[in-house]
Design a protein around this motif. Structure first.
Motif, PDB file in Angstrom:
ATOM      1  N   ILE A  28       0.835  -1.206   0.000  1.00 17.73           N
ATOM      2  CA  ILE A  28       0.000   0.000   0.000  1.00 17.73           C
ATOM      3  C   ILE A  28       0.868   1.253   0.000  1.00 17.73           C
ATOM      4  O   ILE A  28       0.659   2.166  -0.804  1.00 17.73           O
ATOM      5  CB  ILE A  28      -0.970  -0.022   1.202  1.00 17.73           C
ATOM      6  CG1 ILE A  28      -2.003  -1.139   1.016  1.00 17.73           C
ATOM      7  CG2 ILE A  28      -1.658   1.333   1.391  1.00 17.73           C
ATOM      8  CD1 ILE A  28      -2.797  -1.488   2.266  1.00 17.73           C
ATOM      9  N   SER A  29       1.861   1.317   0.875  1.00 17.70           N
ATOM     10  CA  SER A  29       2.699   2.524   0.947  1.00 17.70           C
ATOM     11  C   SER A  29       3.575   2.710  -0.281  1.00 17.70           C
ATOM     12  O   SER A  29       3.851   3.841  -0.671  1.00 17.70           O
ATOM     13  CB  SER A  29       3.535   2.529   2.231  1.00 17.70           C
ATOM     14  OG  SER A  29       4.468   1.486   2.212  1.00 17.70           O
ATOM     15  N   SER A  54      -6.770   4.922   1.006  1.00 23.09           N
ATOM     16  CA  SER A  54      -6.923   5.981   0.017  1.00 23.09           C
ATOM     17  C   SER A  54      -5.655   5.966  -0.826  1.00 23.09           C
ATOM     18  O   SER A  54      -4.545   5.933  -0.279  1.00 23.09           O
ATOM     19  CB  SER A  54      -7.090   7.333   0.723  1.00 23.09           C
ATOM     20  OG  SER A  54      -7.146   8.373  -0.219  1.00 23.09           O
ATOM     21  N   VAL A  55      -5.826   5.965  -2.154  1.00 25.68           N
ATOM     22  CA  VAL A  55      -4.673   5.874  -3.051  1.00 25.68           C
ATOM     23  C   VAL A  55      -4.873   6.856  -4.212  1.00 25.68           C
ATOM     24  O   VAL A  55      -6.003   7.056  -4.662  1.00 25.68           O
ATOM     25  CB  VAL A  55      -4.499   4.410  -3.559  1.00 25.68           C
ATOM     26  CG1 VAL A  55      -5.689   3.948  -4.353  1.00 25.68           C
ATOM     27  CG2 VAL A  55      -3.218   4.239  -4.337  1.00 25.68           C
ATOM     28  N   LEU A  60      -3.820   3.412  -8.776  1.00 22.69           N
ATOM     29  CA  LEU A  60      -4.833   2.396  -8.502  1.00 22.69           C
ATOM     30  C   LEU A  60      -4.530   1.054  -9.173  1.00 22.69           C
ATOM     31  O   LEU A  60      -4.480   0.022  -8.506  1.00 22.69           O
ATOM     32  CB  LEU A  60      -6.217   2.902  -8.933  1.00 22.69           C
ATOM     33  CG  LEU A  60      -7.385   1.959  -8.686  1.00 22.69           C
ATOM     34  CD1 LEU A  60      -7.537   1.660  -7.204  1.00 22.69           C
ATOM     35  CD2 LEU A  60      -8.668   2.565  -9.246  1.00 22.69           C
ATOM     36  N   ASP A  61      -4.304   1.056 -10.462  1.00 25.04           N
ATOM     37  CA  ASP A  61      -4.074  -0.207 -11.180  1.00 25.04           C
ATOM     38  C   ASP A  61      -2.797  -0.901 -10.730  1.00 25.04           C
ATOM     39  O   ASP A  61      -2.775  -2.127 -10.554  1.00 25.04           O
ATOM     40  CB  ASP A  61      -4.045   0.025 -12.694  1.00 25.04           C
ATOM     41  CG  ASP A  61      -5.422   0.391 -13.247  1.00 25.04           C
ATOM     42  OD1 ASP A  61      -6.429   0.037 -12.591  1.00 25.04           O
ATOM     43  OD2 ASP A  61      -5.490   1.033 -14.304  1.00 25.04           O
ATOM     44  N   SER A  62      -1.729  -0.125 -10.506  1.00 25.19           N
ATOM     45  CA  SER A  62      -0.476  -0.755 -10.077  1.00 25.19           C
ATOM     46  C   SER A  62      -0.600  -1.290  -8.647  1.00 25.19           C
ATOM     47  O   SER A  62      -0.017  -2.329  -8.322  1.00 25.19           O
ATOM     48  CB  SER A  62       0.711   0.197 -10.226  1.00 25.19           C
ATOM     49  OG  SER A  62       0.533   1.353  -9.439  1.00 25.19           O
ATOM     50  N   LEU A  63      -1.375  -0.626  -7.783  1.00 24.02           N
ATOM     51  CA  LEU A  63      -1.592  -1.143  -6.437  1.00 24.02           C
ATOM     52  C   LEU A  63      -2.359  -2.466  -6.499  1.00 24.02           C
ATOM     53  O   LEU A  63      -1.975  -3.444  -5.858  1.00 24.02           O
ATOM     54  CB  LEU A  63      -2.353  -0.140  -5.564  1.00 24.02           C
ATOM     55  CG  LEU A  63      -2.791  -0.674  -4.184  1.00 24.02           C
ATOM     56  CD1 LEU A  63      -1.596  -1.105  -3.345  1.00 24.02           C
ATOM     57  CD2 LEU A  63      -3.631   0.359  -3.451  1.00 24.02           C
ATOM     58  N   ALA A  68      -2.369  -8.292  -5.868  1.00 23.80           N
ATOM     59  CA  ALA A  68      -2.685  -9.613  -6.439  1.00 23.80           C
ATOM     60  C   ALA A  68      -1.469 -10.530  -6.426  1.00 23.80           C
ATOM     61  O   ALA A  68      -1.615 -11.742  -6.402  1.00 23.80           O
ATOM     62  CB  ALA A  68      -3.214  -9.458  -7.863  1.00 23.80           C
ATOM     63  N   GLY A  69      -0.265  -9.955  -6.416  1.00 15.95           N
ATOM     64  CA  GLY A  69       0.952 -10.749  -6.441  1.00 15.95           C
ATOM     65  C   GLY A  69       1.545 -11.062  -5.079  1.00 15.95           C
ATOM     66  O   GLY A  69       2.613 -11.664  -4.997  1.00 15.95           O
TER      67      GLY A  69
END
Length: 187
Positions: A28-29, A54-55, A60-63, A68-69
């Motif tokens: 997240i960070s 909150s991002v 968003l997509d890269s988070l 997922a990984g």
């Protein structure tokens, strides 16, 4: 480039082991995400958590891809409406005159307790904001007791007396002790 943020609710589950929260927090960070609130538990050898973050919209997509990984952790995400973000307590009291209630239940464990109680809440349009349950051995016996506590909200027109009567009716059927109290708003 937009500087707007997206609010996400993440759910995470995996085999419990040290370092899972750190894995999640690091991902997240690394995407400039801000960890806002969470609830996490150890259940039957599994780690289960809910986190609101909150991002920046551009991250968003890269988070999501990074989450997922994560090894040993299954993470899902749902975007929240911007107006779902908390306001100051004074603004919240003005905007939301809902009645706040606290609920507790203790009784012999059996199938269907949560279903029957939640049906009463639904009939009275009461929203369950927080629900915590667990089982434990009864003092001085081998019986297993089911414990539940909840924070509830209802409209200002909620008939708390009728709700209490309906809960008392199922209390007798379920052979459980139920307590319902109106929470006093913080000033």
């Amino acid at each position: 480039m937009s500087s707007s943020n997206v609010s996400l609710v993440l759910t995470a589950i995996g085999d419990d082991r040290p370092g899972l929260v750190e894995q999640l927090a690091t991902a997240i960070s690394q995407h400039q995400g801000n960890w806002l609130e969470s609830s996490m538990s150890h259940l039957s050898g599994k780690f289960a958590g809910i986190v609101r973050v909150s991002v920046p919209a551009g991250q968003l997509d890269s988070l999501k891809s990074s989450l997922a990984g994560l090894p040993g952790l299954r993470v899902t995400s749902e975007e929240c409406a911007a107006d779902a973000l908390p306001q100051s307590s004074a603004a919240t009291e003005t905007a939301s005159p809902d009645r706040r209630l606290t609920f507790s239940l203790v009784g012999h464990d059996r199938i269907g307790i949560v279903r029957e109680v939640s049906q009463v809440f639904a009939r009275h349009a009461v929203n369950v904001e927080m629900l915590s349950t667990h089982t434990a051995s009864a003092p001085m016996s081998a019986a297993i007791l089911f414990h539940a506590t909840a924070e509830l909200t209802g409209s200002t027109t909620l008939d708390v007396g009728a709700l209490t009567r309906d809960l008392e009716d199922i209390s007798n059927d379920l052979m459980v002790d139920i307590t319902l109290d109106e929470a006093i708003p913080a000033r």
